[in-house]
Design an enzyme around this catalytic site. Structure first.
Site, short mmCIF file in Angstrom:
data_model
loop_
_atom_site.label_atom_id
_atom_site.label_comp_id
_atom_site.label_asym_id
_atom_site.label_seq_id
_atom_site.Cartn_x
_atom_site.Cartn_y
_atom_site.Cartn_z
N CYS A 1 0.86 -1.19 0.00
CA CYS A 1 0.00 0.00 0.00
C CYS A 1 0.90 1.24 0.00
O CYS A 1 1.81 1.36 0.82
CB CYS A 1 -0.87 -0.02 1.25
SG CYS A 1 -1.82 1.49 1.49
N CYS B 1 0.38 3.12 3.57
CA CYS B 1 0.78 2.61 4.90
C CYS B 1 1.74 1.44 4.83
O CYS B 1 2.12 0.89 5.86
CB CYS B 1 -0.45 2.22 5.70
SG CYS B 1 -1.20 0.68 5.15
N CYS C 1 -7.30 -1.02 1.21
CA CYS C 1 -6.32 -1.52 2.16
C CYS C 1 -7.00 -1.74 3.51
O CYS C 1 -7.67 -0.84 4.03
CB CYS C 1 -5.19 -0.50 2.29
SG CYS C 1 -4.03 -0.88 3.61
N CYS D 1 -5.33 0.81 6.35
CA CYS D 1 -5.54 2.26 6.40
C CYS D 1 -6.82 2.70 5.69
O CYS D 1 -7.17 3.87 5.74
CB CYS D 1 -4.34 3.00 5.81
SG CYS D 1 -4.23 2.88 4.02
N CYS E 1 -8.51 -5.16 -10.27
CA CYS E 1 -8.05 -4.08 -11.14
C CYS E 1 -7.63 -2.92 -10.23
O CYS E 1 -8.47 -2.26 -9.62
CB CYS E 1 -9.21 -3.68 -12.04
SG CYS E 1 -8.77 -2.47 -13.26
#
Ligand code: ZN
Length: 161
Positions: A76, A79, A124, A127, A148
């Site tokens: 990510c 984070c 995510c 976060c 995607c």
């Protein structure tokens, strides 16, 4: 009298409908990493902020990660939680990095927040940053799923050799 009954029925239907939606989206997710909008804005680039925090979509074929087939893990961008592995990446031809599966538990799906997530939305789990969407037209020989993902929401960490 009849009219009142009818209105009551309509009222019930509407309230059932909205409570059903509430069940679907249920309690707001809480995230391990939670920051204010201003904090995210300060930390992320404009492009990252637009995708991760505003559920925007980057232009197709704009991410260098779309054609990245090196071995490694996609984290990510907000984070640093590992989200996807290179072995699950495939060329979907859509212009966005595509994966047939996520790293289990690190990606969450379709919640309802002020950003306006839909059910095929993915973000995510740490976060809450928006990543992209999942579709059912992925590789049939594996999972059949196509995750995607906006490349700008990802940081590629090459495998050490
Ligand atoms: Zn994150």
């Amino acid at each position: 009298m009849k009219k009142i009954a009818l209105l009551t029925i309509i009222g019930l239907f509407l309230s059932c409908n909205s409570s059903a939606q509430k069940t679907e989206t249920k309690a707001k997710e809480t995230f391990e990493i939670t920051k204010t909008d201003a904090e995210w804005k300060a930390q992320l680039t404009d492009a990252e902020y637009n995708v991760l925090r505003k559920a925007g979509t980057e232009r197709p074929f704009s991410s260098p990660l779309d054609k990245n087939y090196k071995e490694g893990v996609y984290h990510c961008a907000a984070c640093n939680t590992p989200l996807f592995k290179s072995e699950h990446k495939f060329d979907s031809g859509t212009g966005w990095p595509s994966f047939d599966r996520v790293i289990e538990g690190n990606v969450a799906f379709g919640t309802d927040t002020k950003i306006g997530y839909t059910r095929d939305e993915e973000h995510c789990a740490t976060c809450g940053g928006h990543l992209g969407h999942v579709f059912n037209d992925g590789p049939k020989e594996t999972t059949g799923k196509r995750h995607c993902i906006n490349g700008v929401a990802l940081t590629f960490v090459p495998a050490e050799d």
